[in-house]
Design an enzyme around this catalytic site. Structure first.
Site, PDB file in Angstrom:
ATOM      1  N   LEU A 216      71.623  52.527  18.414  1.00  0.00           N
ATOM      2  CA  LEU A 216      70.299  52.234  17.871  1.00  0.00           C
ATOM      3  C   LEU A 216      69.930  53.316  16.866  1.00  0.00           C
ATOM      4  CD1 LEU A 216      68.568  51.388  21.279  1.00  0.00           C
ATOM      5  CD2 LEU A 216      69.719  49.815  19.699  1.00  0.00           C
ATOM      6  N   GLU A 217      69.458  52.913  15.698  1.00  0.00           N
ATOM      7  CA  GLU A 217      69.010  53.838  14.659  1.00  0.00           C
ATOM      8  C   GLU A 217      67.489  53.877  14.746  1.00  0.00           C
ATOM      9  OE1 GLU A 217      70.442  51.037  12.191  1.00  0.00           O
ATOM     10  OE2 GLU A 217      72.490  51.767  12.064  1.00  0.00           O
TER      11      GLU A 217
ATOM     12  N   TYR B 123      86.525  40.837  15.242  1.00  0.00           N
ATOM     13  CA  TYR B 123      86.311  42.208  14.775  1.00  0.00           C
ATOM     14  C   TYR B 123      87.464  43.063  15.264  1.00  0.00           C
ATOM     15  CZ  TYR B 123      83.961  46.786  14.484  1.00  0.00           C
ATOM     16  OH  TYR B 123      83.634  48.088  14.219  1.00  0.00           O
TER      17      TYR B 123
ATOM     18  N   ARG C 269      55.106  46.884  17.118  1.00  0.00           N
ATOM     19  CA  ARG C 269      53.650  47.046  17.002  1.00  0.00           C
ATOM     20  C   ARG C 269      53.203  48.469  17.287  1.00  0.00           C
ATOM     21  NH1 ARG C 269      51.520  41.174  19.073  1.00  0.00           N
ATOM     22  NH2 ARG C 269      53.357  40.093  18.293  1.00  0.00           N
TER      23      ARG C 269
ATOM     24  N   ASP D 154      79.537  41.729  14.854  1.00  0.00           N
ATOM     25  CA  ASP D 154      80.684  40.895  14.510  1.00  0.00           C
ATOM     26  C   ASP D 154      81.242  40.237  15.767  1.00  0.00           C
ATOM     27  OD1 ASP D 154      81.177  41.320  11.634  1.00  0.00           O
ATOM     28  OD2 ASP D 154      81.444  43.415  12.223  1.00  0.00           O
TER      29      ASP D 154
END
EC number: 3.5.4.30
Length: 173
Positions: free
Chosen positions: A120-121, A151, A98, A111
């Site tokens: 974090l992007e 994985y 928000r 995975d």
């Protein structure tokens, strides 16, 4: 099916590892993860998938760091997570959304068997000040049906820090 917060709590320390863990951050069907105090930004405006792209480290001070729109920031969670039984998924909290702050561009899917810190992007639609240790995203867990393999990619497994893209390694095969 998504695990409830009570089910996540039951499996902590066995089928689900979150370190450090705080029971106060359990939600009805997720767990809040916090932002580490460092970010990486790419040094060049043009990136190349076939090469390692240089990054620069930024420290998020206690008084906050102002993020600029149109720029990708790579961060990580303070928490190390692992599960060999459930599919982990990461989403931003509605409170961050928000404010126009995205915590992942495409990599919210984990995975079974992944062990590490979540990179974090981070991307914002307008300038926003962020702070270290903020509850910035939430992890939730899905059951999986059928047989599966854990994985086993070496690219991001057991990472100790923020991971820039290692896609260039895909071209080395």
């Amino acid at each position: 099916m998504i695990l409830s917060g009570k089910e996540i709590l039951k499996h902590i320390g066995e089928d689900i590892i979150i370190e450090p863990f705080s029971e106060e951050r359990i939600n009805p069907n997720s767990y809040n993860l916090t932002l580490f105090n460092e970010l990486l930004v790419y040094k060049n405006d043009t990136l190349d998938m076939k090469i390692p792209n240089e990054t620069e480290k930024l420290i998020i001070p206690e008084e906050g760091l102002l993020l600029e729109p149109g720029k990708l920031y790579l961060g990580r969670t303070n928490e190390f997570t692992q599960t060999n039984k459930y599919v982990p998924m990461l989403e931003g909290r509605s409170s961050t959304g928000r404010l126009g702050l995205f915590i992942h561009v495409t990599a919210g899917f984990g995975d079974i068997g992944f062990a590490g810190y979540w990179t974090l992007e981070i991307f914002c639609v307008q300038p926003i000040r962020i702070y270290p240790n903020t509850e910035i995203c939430q992890i939730y867990y899905h059951n999986i049906d059928g047989e599966y393999d854990l994985y086993n990619s070496g690219k991001y497994q057991n990472n100790n820090g923020i991971q820039p893209s290692l896609m260039y390694k895909d071209f080395e095969k």
